[in-house]
Design a protein around this motif. Structure first.
Motif, PDB file in Angstrom:
ATOM      1  N   SER A  43       0.508  -1.644   0.049  1.00 40.40           N
ATOM      2  CA  SER A  43       0.148  -0.420  -0.542  1.00 40.40           C
ATOM      3  C   SER A  43       0.862   0.975  -0.258  1.00 40.40           C
ATOM      4  O   SER A  43       0.497   2.104  -0.882  1.00 40.40           O
ATOM      5  CB  SER A  43      -0.614   0.265   1.192  1.00 40.40           C
ATOM      6  N   MET A  44       2.448   0.752   0.645  1.00 44.81           N
ATOM      7  CA  MET A  44       2.765   2.529   0.413  1.00 44.81           C
ATOM      8  C   MET A  44       3.585   2.701  -1.037  1.00 44.81           C
ATOM      9  O   MET A  44       3.605   3.778  -1.205  1.00 44.81           O
ATOM     10  CB  MET A  44       4.111   1.654   1.238  1.00 44.81           C
ATOM     11  N   ALA A  45       4.258   1.624  -1.400  1.00 42.02           N
ATOM     12  CA  ALA A  45       4.280   1.446  -2.899  1.00 42.02           C
ATOM     13  C   ALA A  45       3.308   2.320  -3.281  1.00 42.02           C
ATOM     14  O   ALA A  45       3.398   3.213  -4.553  1.00 42.02           O
ATOM     15  CB  ALA A  45       4.422   0.146  -3.271  1.00 42.02           C
ATOM     16  N   MET A  46       1.331   2.208  -3.965  1.00 43.93           N
ATOM     17  CA  MET A  46       0.703   2.378  -4.046  1.00 43.93           C
ATOM     18  C   MET A  46       0.443   3.957  -3.893  1.00 43.93           C
ATOM     19  O   MET A  46       0.675   4.758  -5.198  1.00 43.93           O
ATOM     20  CB  MET A  46      -0.331   1.545  -4.159  1.00 43.93           C
ATOM     21  N   ALA A  47       1.234   4.497  -2.640  1.00 44.34           N
ATOM     22  CA  ALA A  47       0.896   5.535  -2.397  1.00 44.34           C
ATOM     23  C   ALA A  47       1.544   6.210  -2.953  1.00 44.34           C
ATOM     24  O   ALA A  47       1.933   7.642  -3.565  1.00 44.34           O
ATOM     25  CB  ALA A  47       0.888   6.055  -0.767  1.00 44.34           C
ATOM     26  N   ALA A  48       3.225   6.136  -2.528  1.00 45.76           N
ATOM     27  CA  ALA A  48       4.193   6.719  -3.784  1.00 45.76           C
ATOM     28  C   ALA A  48       3.813   7.231  -5.295  1.00 45.76           C
ATOM     29  O   ALA A  48       4.027   7.725  -5.233  1.00 45.76           O
ATOM     30  CB  ALA A  48       5.604   5.904  -3.981  1.00 45.76           C
ATOM     31  N   PHE A  49       3.197   5.987  -5.862  1.00 48.04           N
ATOM     32  CA  PHE A  49       3.536   5.789  -7.588  1.00 48.04           C
ATOM     33  C   PHE A  49       2.174   7.374  -7.220  1.00 48.04           C
ATOM     34  O   PHE A  49       1.938   8.097  -8.345  1.00 48.04           O
ATOM     35  CB  PHE A  49       2.841   4.411  -7.911  1.00 48.04           C
ATOM     36  N   ALA A  50       0.492   6.726  -6.717  1.00 44.52           N
ATOM     37  CA  ALA A  50       0.141   8.079  -7.122  1.00 44.52           C
ATOM     38  C   ALA A  50       0.259   9.517  -6.336  1.00 44.52           C
ATOM     39  O   ALA A  50      -0.114   9.958  -7.157  1.00 44.52           O
ATOM     40  CB  ALA A  50      -0.884   7.578  -5.338  1.00 44.52           C
ATOM     41  N   LEU A  69      -1.254  10.664 -16.294  1.00 45.38           N
ATOM     42  CA  LEU A  69      -0.654  10.899 -15.219  1.00 45.38           C
ATOM     43  C   LEU A  69      -1.722  11.288 -13.881  1.00 45.38           C
ATOM     44  O   LEU A  69      -1.618  10.342 -12.998  1.00 45.38           O
ATOM     45  CB  LEU A  69       0.609  11.874 -15.163  1.00 45.38           C
ATOM     46  N   LEU A  70      -2.369  12.178 -14.053  1.00 46.41           N
ATOM     47  CA  LEU A  70      -3.742  12.794 -13.223  1.00 46.41           C
ATOM     48  C   LEU A  70      -4.664  10.822 -12.993  1.00 46.41           C
ATOM     49  O   LEU A  70      -5.211  10.770 -11.786  1.00 46.41           O
ATOM     50  CB  LEU A  70      -4.661  13.647 -13.592  1.00 46.41           C
ATOM     51  N   LEU A  71      -4.820   9.914 -14.437  1.00 46.00           N
ATOM     52  CA  LEU A  71      -5.861   8.984 -14.124  1.00 46.00           C
ATOM     53  C   LEU A  71      -4.731   7.896 -13.004  1.00 46.00           C
ATOM     54  O   LEU A  71      -5.315   7.283 -12.555  1.00 46.00           O
ATOM     55  CB  LEU A  71      -5.657   8.733 -15.496  1.00 46.00           C
ATOM     56  N   ALA A  72      -3.603   8.384 -13.108  1.00 44.21           N
ATOM     57  CA  ALA A  72      -2.677   6.949 -12.844  1.00 44.21           C
ATOM     58  C   ALA A  72      -2.832   7.098 -11.373  1.00 44.21           C
ATOM     59  O   ALA A  72      -3.592   6.465 -10.845  1.00 44.21           O
ATOM     60  CB  ALA A  72      -1.432   6.893 -13.115  1.00 44.21           C
ATOM     61  N   ALA A  73      -2.892   8.766 -11.077  1.00 44.36           N
ATOM     62  CA  ALA A  73      -2.647   9.303  -9.353  1.00 44.36           C
ATOM     63  C   ALA A  73      -3.952   8.391  -9.332  1.00 44.36           C
ATOM     64  O   ALA A  73      -4.085   8.152  -7.863  1.00 44.36           O
ATOM     65  CB  ALA A  73      -2.214   9.993  -9.374  1.00 44.36           C
ATOM     66  N   ARG A 110      -4.644   1.512  -3.545  1.00 40.09           N
ATOM     67  CA  ARG A 110      -3.724   1.572  -2.362  1.00 40.09           C
ATOM     68  C   ARG A 110      -4.645   1.196  -1.093  1.00 40.09           C
ATOM     69  O   ARG A 110      -4.486   0.938  -0.014  1.00 40.09           O
ATOM     70  CB  ARG A 110      -3.611   3.270  -1.900  1.00 40.09           C
ATOM     71  N   LEU A 111      -6.264   1.667  -1.249  1.00 35.56           N
ATOM     72  CA  LEU A 111      -7.445   1.115  -0.760  1.00 35.56           C
ATOM     73  C   LEU A 111      -7.814   0.125  -0.719  1.00 35.56           C
ATOM     74  O   LEU A 111      -7.650  -0.620   0.091  1.00 35.56           O
ATOM     75  CB  LEU A 111      -8.750   2.200  -0.547  1.00 35.56           C
ATOM     76  N   LEU A 112      -7.462  -0.564  -1.695  1.00 38.63           N
ATOM     77  CA  LEU A 112      -7.916  -2.228  -2.046  1.00 38.63           C
ATOM     78  C   LEU A 112      -6.030  -3.154  -1.207  1.00 38.63           C
ATOM     79  O   LEU A 112      -6.765  -4.032  -0.545  1.00 38.63           O
ATOM     80  CB  LEU A 112      -7.060  -2.575  -3.118  1.00 38.63           C
ATOM     81  N   CYS A 113      -5.186  -2.196  -1.364  1.00 42.81           N
ATOM     82  CA  CYS A 113      -4.602  -2.965  -0.470  1.00 42.81           C
ATOM     83  C   CYS A 113      -4.918  -2.717   1.162  1.00 42.81           C
ATOM     84  O   CYS A 113      -4.794  -4.119   2.186  1.00 42.81           O
ATOM     85  CB  CYS A 113      -2.723  -2.313   0.066  1.00 42.81           C
ATOM     86  N   LEU A 170       2.462   6.570   6.687  1.00 38.60           N
ATOM     87  CA  LEU A 170       2.943   7.505   5.088  1.00 38.60           C
ATOM     88  C   LEU A 170       2.033   7.582   3.903  1.00 38.60           C
ATOM     89  O   LEU A 170       2.114   8.669   3.425  1.00 38.60           O
ATOM     90  CB  LEU A 170       3.764   6.023   4.334  1.00 38.60           C
ATOM     91  N   ALA A 171       1.292   6.518   3.941  1.00 37.79           N
ATOM     92  CA  ALA A 171       0.748   6.158   2.958  1.00 37.79           C
ATOM     93  C   ALA A 171      -0.395   7.976   2.419  1.00 37.79           C
ATOM     94  O   ALA A 171      -0.283   8.966   1.167  1.00 37.79           O
ATOM     95  CB  ALA A 171      -0.563   5.751   2.376  1.00 37.79           C
ATOM     96  N   ASP A 172      -1.028   8.458   3.605  1.00 35.62           N
ATOM     97  CA  ASP A 172      -1.451   9.717   3.662  1.00 35.62           C
ATOM     98  C   ASP A 172      -0.769  11.094   2.921  1.00 35.62           C
ATOM     99  O   ASP A 172      -0.832  11.682   2.708  1.00 35.62           O
ATOM    100  CB  ASP A 172      -2.589  10.046   4.472  1.00 35.62           C
ATOM    101  N   ILE A 173       0.670  10.924   3.760  1.00 36.56           N
ATOM    102  CA  ILE A 173       1.667  12.489   3.327  1.00 36.56           C
ATOM    103  C   ILE A 173       2.009  11.969   2.142  1.00 36.56           C
ATOM    104  O   ILE A 173       2.313  12.564   1.211  1.00 36.56           O
ATOM    105  CB  ILE A 173       2.391  11.520   4.660  1.00 36.56           C
ATOM    106  N   LEU A 174       2.066  10.494   1.462  1.00 37.70           N
ATOM    107  CA  LEU A 174       2.660  10.701   0.108  1.00 37.70           C
ATOM    108  C   LEU A 174       2.248  11.737  -0.956  1.00 37.70           C
ATOM    109  O   LEU A 174       2.430  12.018  -2.057  1.00 37.70           O
ATOM    110  CB  LEU A 174       3.027   9.385  -0.081  1.00 37.70           C
ATOM    111  N   ILE A 175       0.278  10.461  -0.557  1.00 39.68           N
ATOM    112  CA  ILE A 175      -0.542  11.161  -1.619  1.00 39.68           C
ATOM    113  C   ILE A 175      -0.789  12.967  -1.880  1.00 39.68           C
ATOM    114  O   ILE A 175      -0.797  13.198  -2.320  1.00 39.68           O
ATOM    115  CB  ILE A 175      -1.681  10.194  -1.712  1.00 39.68           C
TER     116      ILE A 175
END
Length: 213
Positions: A39-46, A64-68, A75-78, A106-111
């Motif tokens: 989930s952290m990796a998904m958030a980093a990509f977002a 890029l917006l669609l990818a985010a 991230r939520l599915l994880c 960490l995910a909240d911060i990254l996104i």
């Protein structure tokens, strides 16, 4: 410590597709902690998608917006499947409670910080991220005081992700009014304000419950 005493109530957990995927993951050599780490990796990509979208033009920005938006939902599915594999799949681990919480913060911060930089308002991104983390801190502080976990909104995790995902998609329409980043800026303000209200609401609930003892 059992992980099911700090579990967010989710209707999607009972959906047939979710149970089917969770069973497959439970049967595979996949641990709940690994899903939480993913989930952290998904958030980093977002977050990177939001950030880079602010530097891109036209078609690339839209992609890029669609990818985010996609990675926000991944991230939520994880977050959904780590708990299902741990509890329903019987794969709880001693360090599970740590991995249940730390990646989310960490995910909240990254996104949100990524969205802030991408929209040209880094301070607002950091503010939204800080307030998002504070909602979780307030919930955990209540639990440390012996209270049940409070997942109330109006801007709990799923609400934050729904807001920023919708903003990413709606941002694709900005060329219609020659706009640029207004939707993301509005979403970050909404998340920051909503997270502040959520924190105060959870804090007030905790104080009332403690005083009632």
């Amino acid at each position: 410590m059992a992980q099911d005493d700090n579990r967010r109530p989710l209707a999607s957990r009972n959906a047939g597709w979710a149970r089917s995927i969770a069973r497959r993951l439970s049967a595979a050599a996949v641990t709940p902690n690994q899903i939480s780490m993913a989930s952290m990796a998904m958030a980093a990509f977002a977050g990177a998608g939001f950030w880079l979208a602010g530097l891109a033009d036209a078609g690339l920005r839209a992609a890029l917006l669609l990818a985010a938006a996609l990675f926000c939902q991944l991230r939520l599915l994880c977050n959904l499947f780590d708990g299902m594999v741990a509890i329903e799949g019987g794969k709880q681990a001693p360090d599970g409670p740590f991995w249940n919480e730390f990646p989310d913060r960490l995910a909240d911060i990254l996104i949100l910080v990524g969205a802030g930089y991408g929209a040209g308002v880094p301070a607002l991104g950091w503010a939204a991220a800080g307030l998002a983390v504070l909602t979780a801190y307030t919930r955990e502080l209540g639990r440390a005081c012996g209270l049940p976990a409070d997942f109330s909104g109006p801007m709990a995790k799923q609400h934050r992700m729904a807001t920023i995902t919708a903003a990413a998609v709606l941002s694709l329409l900005e060329p219609l009014w020659y706009g640029h980043n207004e939707v993301l800026v509005f979403a970050l303000w909404l998340i920051a304000a909503g997270a502040a209200v959520t924190t105060l609401r959870r804090a007030a609930t905790a104080v009332r419950a403690l005083r009632a003892r």
